[in-house]
Motif scaffolding. Sequence first.
Motif, mmCIF file in Angstrom:
data_model
loop_
_atom_site.group_PDB
_atom_site.id
_atom_site.type_symbol
_atom_site.label_atom_id
_atom_site.label_comp_id
_atom_site.label_asym_id
_atom_site.label_seq_id
_atom_site.Cartn_x
_atom_site.Cartn_y
_atom_site.Cartn_z
ATOM 1 N N GLU A 385 0.840 -1.188 0.000
ATOM 2 C CA GLU A 385 0.000 0.000 0.000
ATOM 3 C C GLU A 385 0.876 1.238 0.000
ATOM 4 O OE1 GLU A 385 -3.927 -1.482 2.467
ATOM 5 O OE2 GLU A 385 -2.506 -0.115 3.371
ATOM 6 N N PRO A 386 0.640 2.172 -0.908
ATOM 7 C CA PRO A 386 1.402 3.415 -0.883
ATOM 8 C C PRO A 386 0.978 4.263 0.298
ATOM 9 C CG PRO A 386 -0.353 3.551 -2.498
ATOM 10 C CD PRO A 386 -0.358 2.139 -1.982
ATOM 11 N N VAL A 387 1.870 5.132 0.739
ATOM 12 C CA VAL A 387 1.535 6.091 1.786
ATOM 13 C C VAL A 387 1.168 7.398 1.122
ATOM 14 C CG1 VAL A 387 2.347 7.310 3.830
ATOM 15 C CG2 VAL A 387 3.131 4.991 3.380
ATOM 16 N N PRO A 388 -0.116 7.789 1.139
ATOM 17 C CA PRO A 388 -0.495 9.045 0.488
ATOM 18 C C PRO A 388 0.082 10.235 1.237
ATOM 19 C CG PRO A 388 -2.408 7.635 0.971
ATOM 20 C CD PRO A 388 -1.245 7.106 1.737
ATOM 21 N N ALA A 389 -0.038 11.404 0.622
ATOM 22 C CA ALA A 389 0.390 12.638 1.282
ATOM 23 C C ALA A 389 -0.364 12.789 2.591
ATOM 24 C CB ALA A 389 0.113 13.831 0.369
ATOM 25 N N GLY A 390 0.283 13.360 3.571
ATOM 26 C CA GLY A 390 -0.355 13.526 4.867
ATOM 27 C C GLY A 390 -0.005 12.406 5.823
ATOM 28 N N GLY A 391 0.775 11.418 5.361
ATOM 29 C CA GLY A 391 1.292 10.409 6.256
ATOM 30 C C GLY A 391 0.338 9.292 6.601
ATOM 31 N N LEU A 392 -0.793 9.106 5.883
ATOM 32 C CA LEU A 392 -1.746 8.049 6.184
ATOM 33 C C LEU A 392 -1.621 6.920 5.167
ATOM 34 C CD1 LEU A 392 -4.969 10.115 6.959
ATOM 35 C CD2 LEU A 392 -3.377 9.121 8.594
ATOM 36 N N THR A 393 -1.654 5.690 5.649
ATOM 37 C CA THR A 393 -1.725 4.550 4.747
ATOM 38 C C THR A 393 -3.175 4.380 4.287
ATOM 39 O OG1 THR A 393 -2.196 2.982 6.504
ATOM 40 C CG2 THR A 393 0.128 3.428 6.031
ATOM 41 N N GLU A 394 -3.357 3.565 3.272
ATOM 42 C CA GLU A 394 -4.732 3.281 2.822
ATOM 43 C C GLU A 394 -5.514 2.575 3.922
ATOM 44 O OE1 GLU A 394 -3.856 2.931 -1.973
ATOM 45 O OE2 GLU A 394 -4.689 1.229 -0.888
ATOM 46 N N ALA A 395 -4.841 1.718 4.682
ATOM 47 C CA ALA A 395 -5.528 1.039 5.787
ATOM 48 C C ALA A 395 -6.007 2.050 6.822
ATOM 49 C CB ALA A 395 -4.594 0.011 6.433
ATOM 50 N N GLN A 396 -5.200 3.076 7.094
ATOM 51 C CA GLN A 396 -5.626 4.100 8.048
ATOM 52 C C GLN A 396 -6.787 4.922 7.503
ATOM 53 O OE1 GLN A 396 -1.681 5.837 8.603
ATOM 54 N NE2 GLN A 396 -1.679 5.177 10.747
ATOM 55 N N LEU A 397 -6.765 5.204 6.216
ATOM 56 C CA LEU A 397 -7.891 5.925 5.623
ATOM 57 C C LEU A 397 -9.162 5.079 5.698
ATOM 58 C CD1 LEU A 397 -6.149 7.615 2.583
ATOM 59 C CD2 LEU A 397 -7.361 8.799 4.414
ATOM 60 N N ASP A 398 -9.028 3.765 5.471
ATOM 61 C CA ASP A 398 -10.197 2.893 5.585
ATOM 62 C C ASP A 398 -10.718 2.888 7.018
ATOM 63 O OD1 ASP A 398 -9.037 0.325 3.223
ATOM 64 O OD2 ASP A 398 -10.086 2.236 2.923
ATOM 65 N N GLU A 399 -9.816 2.886 7.972
ATOM 66 C CA GLU A 399 -10.205 2.932 9.389
ATOM 67 C C GLU A 399 -10.976 4.217 9.692
ATOM 68 O OE1 GLU A 399 -6.758 2.923 11.822
ATOM 69 O OE2 GLU A 399 -7.842 3.290 13.673
#
Length: 803
Positions: A385-399
């Motif tokens: 999973e790439p780390v998007p700008a802002g330091g969040l992983t896709e898993a964190q965005l899903d959370e």
Amino acid sequence: MTHHPVPFTQFVLKMHARCDLACDHCYVYEHADTSWRGRPRAVSDDVLKRTAERIAEHASAHRLRTVHVVLHGGEPLLAGPALLRRAAEELRRALPDGCALDLRIHTNGVLLDQEFCELFDELDIKVGLSIDGDRASNDRHRRYADGRSSHAKVLAAVERLRRPEFRHLYAGLLCTVDVENDPVAVYDALVELDPPRIDFLLPHATWDEPPKRPAGMGGTPYADWLRTVYERWTAAGRPVPVRMFDSVHRTLRGQSSLTESLGLDPADLVVIETDGSFEQADSLKTAYDGAPATGFDVFAHSLDEVAAHPGMLERQSGLAGLSAECRSCPVVRSCGGGLYAHRYRTGDGFANPSVFCGDLLRFITTVRDRTAAPVVVPAQPDRAEPVPAGGLTEAQLDELARGYGSAETVHALAAAQLGLTRRLLAAVGSGADSESWELLTSLDQHAPQTLDAVLGHPYVRAWAVRCLQGGPGADLGTLRELAAAAAIRARREFALTVPVRDGAVLLPTVGRVLVGGAGEVRLTGDAGGFTVGEIRIGADSREGGPWQPVRRAALAGAWTVALEDTDPQRDSHQWPAEDRLPEAELLRWAGALQEAWELIRRDLPEYAQGLRAGLSTITPLRPGPDGRDVSAAARQAFGAVGVARPRTAPILALLLVHEFQHVKLGAVLDFHDLYDQSDDRRYYAPWRPDPRPLEALLQGTYAHLAVTEFWGTRVRAYDGLGGEAAETARLQLATWRSHTAEAVETLAGSGALTPLGQRFTDGMRAATAPWLEVPVGARAEAQARAAAAERLARWVAAAPVGP
């Protein structure tokens, strides 16, 4: 190209034109300029008086808040105590009200005895000394004319300044680089003298008279020397500010330099010689005879005339004034072409790179490459999973999309927000107040966590945004308040002039001191506390009298939250902020928060961990109309919510989780595009009578994930029970799950979501689905449907634009 002159804020006043040492690297006596031979040895009373009047005239015309004056030479101590006293008194007498004087003296130190120290203490004159390191290094250049060493006398001068009664006068040490000196020995000797700052200067040289480059040292010996010192300084934890190194760090981040030898900031310094002549920077004496001359003097010319001199304008022209080679250089914004004097070559003047060009390029790129923040991608064993700008992983965005957010995820949001605040702060204040910036920079180097605690205060960003937008509360005095607050928290020694607002001095995250009146007041700090005017606040002082600290509620489960009722920037919500809470009301708040927090931890654990990690500040608001419960989250104040204390703790819990949803989503939207920003349609929001923009619909939907879950847990708590409370919970769940589910589908069908926004909306749908299955009874369902139908009918009748 036409340039508008920049007002002068820095003045070098020559007190004596001779020196008691014969340093062979001195630009005054050992380089091309010989003008010193025809000047008076000491400045006259007439020159002092007229100089003070010219500086005051300039300060008044340009509304300067502070002027910086350095008493210089030759050796200024040769002028004697009486003449130095007259200089200080004339300058202070002449300056207009509201303009502070930062007065310093730069000396070789050999004459600095007890009498001079007592005089400088009386007159508040800070002292900088020149010393080139250990004895062997210092004696290579800094000797008496007969060859005697000056080192022991300079060490004695430093020891006087390090005494407790004079320590506040100690401004720092200046060291001229000689690549034949051992860099480690030089650095260690300087640090051992416990200076508040170290300045390393490259030796003055031009293309006509290049610097020495000893055989066997490689092509960039000055870069190598500085790099060795830089590595030792960094390995030791940067124990003292080093102006050159700090300037490279700052300019690499797009901030202003702390020295004229680096960066593209316009020069704002002028020299007044002992005969009253105005000159450009002293370093130009190394170029050619008469290079610094302007033809102007204090008796016949104003400082505005001097500022318009072609030489002054050239030194203020930034990137446009550099050679083509410099303008194409990858580090030009940090290097700035080097010191202006070091660019000189007979025939083409200063239109050249620095004679130290290769050294500066190598040193700056070394620092850049070693300080660049690495991109860290957390391990993802199941999928990459790439780390998007802002330091969040896709898993964190899903959370987050499901409404939640672990402590780790919310800490990542907070870190990104702090970075954004820092950039906004640089845009607002870089170059606006050098004194505050120097203090902030020093704290950034030596107490970064303390500085982050202040810059992470939610209302710092709110203030910065107001400044950039030119809105109310956009004054730059807050910059000084922030620097002072951080220094106080770090227990650092400092002195600043700060504004008085509504009779109080404000210190964000610390508190306020009631001083009365308006205008400005001097604020000084040390390890034991701080002093505002005549009011002393000890480091452990409790609330009372003029002192009103920020008060915090320490709750079970290691959550401490500030009840912010001192910072004027807190008035950032649509509802007005409450005044200072009386003691009884503070206790009621503390009790309500403890009860609310226990409920959140028990019934909403997946919201609790993010709340504890990210909600640092609760701003008490005034009650709404007719005593209605009101709450708010400011888009530009991550980490804060405003709440009017409700009648019951469960409602306080609901308001906290609801508003913190807005805080989290606002932080996500700062770095992630969830929808088409050009979509200007208005959409139906089931909980509102008015049509809403897409972002507002998204914000409301996300906040109501928490509202739905709150009422869902209330229904489960009342399972099998009757009574009014149970009926209210069932109706509320029926209402809010329906509203939220409907809004999710409106978002999904808008056609305006980005792929990431669609994924985020799918997460909200999944979070709502379980609550749609919870039985609430036919009565609650019917009431909820009837209320929704009535609201929709009113909305349709209003004929809004949009789907």
